[in-house]
Design an enzyme around this catalytic site. Structure first.
Site, PDB file in Angstrom:
ATOM      1  N   SER A   1      34.066  20.781  -9.790  1.00 14.46           N
ATOM      2  CA  SER A   1      33.150  21.189  -8.875  1.00 14.46           C
ATOM      3  C   SER A   1      32.804  20.450  -7.659  1.00 14.46           C
ATOM      4  O   SER A   1      32.962  20.946  -6.587  1.00 14.46           O
ATOM      5  CB  SER A   1      31.829  21.294  -9.740  1.00 14.46           C
TER       6      SER A   1
ATOM      7  N   ASP B   1      28.628  26.705 -11.397  1.00 10.82           N
ATOM      8  CA  ASP B   1      29.713  26.725 -10.546  1.00 10.82           C
ATOM      9  C   ASP B   1      31.013  27.025 -11.217  1.00 10.82           C
ATOM     10  O   ASP B   1      31.666  26.140 -11.474  1.00 10.82           O
ATOM     11  CB  ASP B   1      29.736  25.340  -9.987  1.00 10.82           C
TER      12      ASP B   1
ATOM     13  N   HIS C   1      32.190  28.193  -6.339  1.00  8.72           N
ATOM     14  CA  HIS C   1      32.083  28.246  -4.997  1.00  8.72           C
ATOM     15  C   HIS C   1      33.181  28.737  -4.024  1.00  8.72           C
ATOM     16  O   HIS C   1      33.469  28.658  -3.127  1.00  8.72           O
ATOM     17  CB  HIS C   1      31.468  26.864  -4.529  1.00  8.72           C
TER      18      HIS C   1
ATOM     19  N   SER D   1      39.054  21.586  -5.762  1.00 11.15           N
ATOM     20  CA  SER D   1      37.901  22.412  -6.175  1.00 11.15           C
ATOM     21  C   SER D   1      38.621  23.380  -7.261  1.00 11.15           C
ATOM     22  O   SER D   1      39.583  24.213  -6.936  1.00 11.15           O
ATOM     23  CB  SER D   1      37.275  23.056  -5.219  1.00 11.15           C
TER      24      SER D   1
ATOM     25  N   GLY E   1      40.270  20.340  -1.386  1.00  4.01           N
ATOM     26  CA  GLY E   1      41.323  21.162  -1.850  1.00  4.01           C
ATOM     27  C   GLY E   1      41.462  21.091  -3.395  1.00  4.01           C
ATOM     28  O   GLY E   1      42.279  21.747  -3.854  1.00  4.01           O
TER      29      GLY E   1
END
Length: 395
Positions: A364, A266, A238, A349, A347
């Site tokens: 994720s 993801d 993402h 991810s 922040g």
């Protein structure tokens, strides 16, 4: 991934990858299925070498373990990985899952019959006899995966210890008409026992504004690097689509998203060039020494695990479940994620989940924060490696 040396910022040989959840003006959601690339052997490492003072401090802060107890647990968990491999092979089609018990330091393997019990015990595992095999429950979960889930159904997974599917519903919403309808259809479709649990809040991916830290950028999105691979790094899907350009902390070009999958999965990988290069390191943020990555052996449910991210730095917790389907708050569904009790925030991810020196996955999403607590899911790294034919950069 190691940064270029510039007048503004210097790196040393030990500086490594940092992880951060997406940072941006949008919030994405997603999880991903897991497959298994062949992990590299880690037999040469010892629990003593992995138990740095910083790691012991983090395990005391996040898990309540004394340094002696943390060292003992790390040694037990390392043995459990080896035991699980041998026990699963011995169990064959009777295998019904496994889990690690931190108190006893032992791995338990569930079996649908007693025929292989002796061999499994010889491998070093305790044995529990259950009704449904892992293959049966995995097939049941795949049937539930085809249903459309309402917002307040947070996730569902196979729970090996309970020997059934577990559907988690946001607290206070079990009686909602759409939730009740989903649960009724899940029970009818699964063909296996379904248990309902509750969670305090629905999950979402961790997004944040483009603030300082150790990020990479694509458009208005900030994320963190997961793990170095030959030719680039892996991160969350993402964070960007295939073809999107990626910039570093100094706004210089790093490379390009070569592959990206979201939703349903993801995960993504980014090529590296333009004076940037990769190293097999996960950043310890001064809490612990930067971690060398030596392989990607998958840890059992119940073991400890830690996460590195540019927003919340270094945090540890427990591995709670595997192969969980997550329904993020915007309605995006991701499959085959691994659930942990490690906190995370916007922040973080794409960041690194690691156990000792073994890469586990990229962050994720989740719920909660690192002040009051929460849970986080990651995409298993071996699936990403297999999907794109990548090779983990190891020390």
């Amino acid at each position: 991934m190691r940064r270029k040396i510039t007048a503004r910022r210097k790196t040393t040989a030990s500086l490594g990858l940092s992880a951060a959840l997406v940072a941006a003006t949008f919030v994405a959601t997603g999880l991903a299925p897991s497959a298994a690339a062949e992990p590299r052997s880690d037999s040469g490492a010892t629990s003593k070498a992995l138990a740095s003072p910083g790691l012991l401090d983090a395990m005391e802060r996040d898990l309540g373990l004394s340094p002696a107890a943390a060292r003992e647990r790390l040694a037990d968990e390392r043995q459990a990985v080896k035991t699980e491999r041998a026990a699963r092979k011995a169990a064959g089609s009777a295998y019904a899952g496994s889990w690690f018990d931190a108190e006893s330091g032992k791995l338990t393997v569930a079996l649908t019959g007693r025929q292989a019990a002796g061999e499994v015990r010889d491998a070093g595992a305790d044995v529990e006899i259950v009704k449904h095999s892992a293959a049966t429950l995995d097939a049941a979960k795949k049937r539930v995966d085809k249903l459309k889930a309402p917002d307040n159904v947070a996730s569902w997974r196979v729970d090996a210890k309970a020997n059934r599917l577990v559907v988690d519903v946001v607290r206070g919403h079990r009686a909602d008409n759409d939730v009740s309808t989903f649960l009724r259809k899940a029970r009818a479709t699964a063909g296996a026992p379904v248990q309902v649990g509750t969670v305090p809040a629905g999950p979402s991916t961790f997004a944040a504004g483009t603030v300082g830290g150790d990020p990479y950028y694509t458009g208005n999105v900030r994320c963190s690097i997961g793990f170095s691979v030959q030719g680039g790094f892996v991160t969350a899907g993402h964070c960007g689509k295939a073809g999107a350009g990626v910039r570093g902390w100094d706004n210089s070009t790093i490379g390009t998203f070569q592959g990206s999958s979201f939703p349903d999965n993801d995960y993504a990988w980014v090529s590296v060039g333009n004076g940037w290069w990769t190293v097999p390191v996960v950043l310890g943020w001064g809490t612990i020494p930067d971690r060398l990555v030596k392989g990607s052996s998958e840890m059992p449910v119940g073991t400890s695990i830690c996460r590195s991210g540019s927003t919340t730095k270094w945090h540890c917790g427990n591995l709670l479940a595997k192969n969980e389907t997550v329904n993020y708050s915007d309605g995006t569904i991701v499959h085959q994620l691994t659930k942990t009790s490690v906190c995370a925030e916007g922040g973080d991810s794409g960041g690194s989940f690691i156990s000792g020196d073994q890469a586990q996955g990229v962050t994720s999403g989740g719920w909660g924060n690192c002040s009051s607590g929460g849970e986080t899911w990651f995409q298993p790294v071996n699936e990403i490696l297999q999907r794109y034919g990548l090779r983990l950069h190891t020390a």
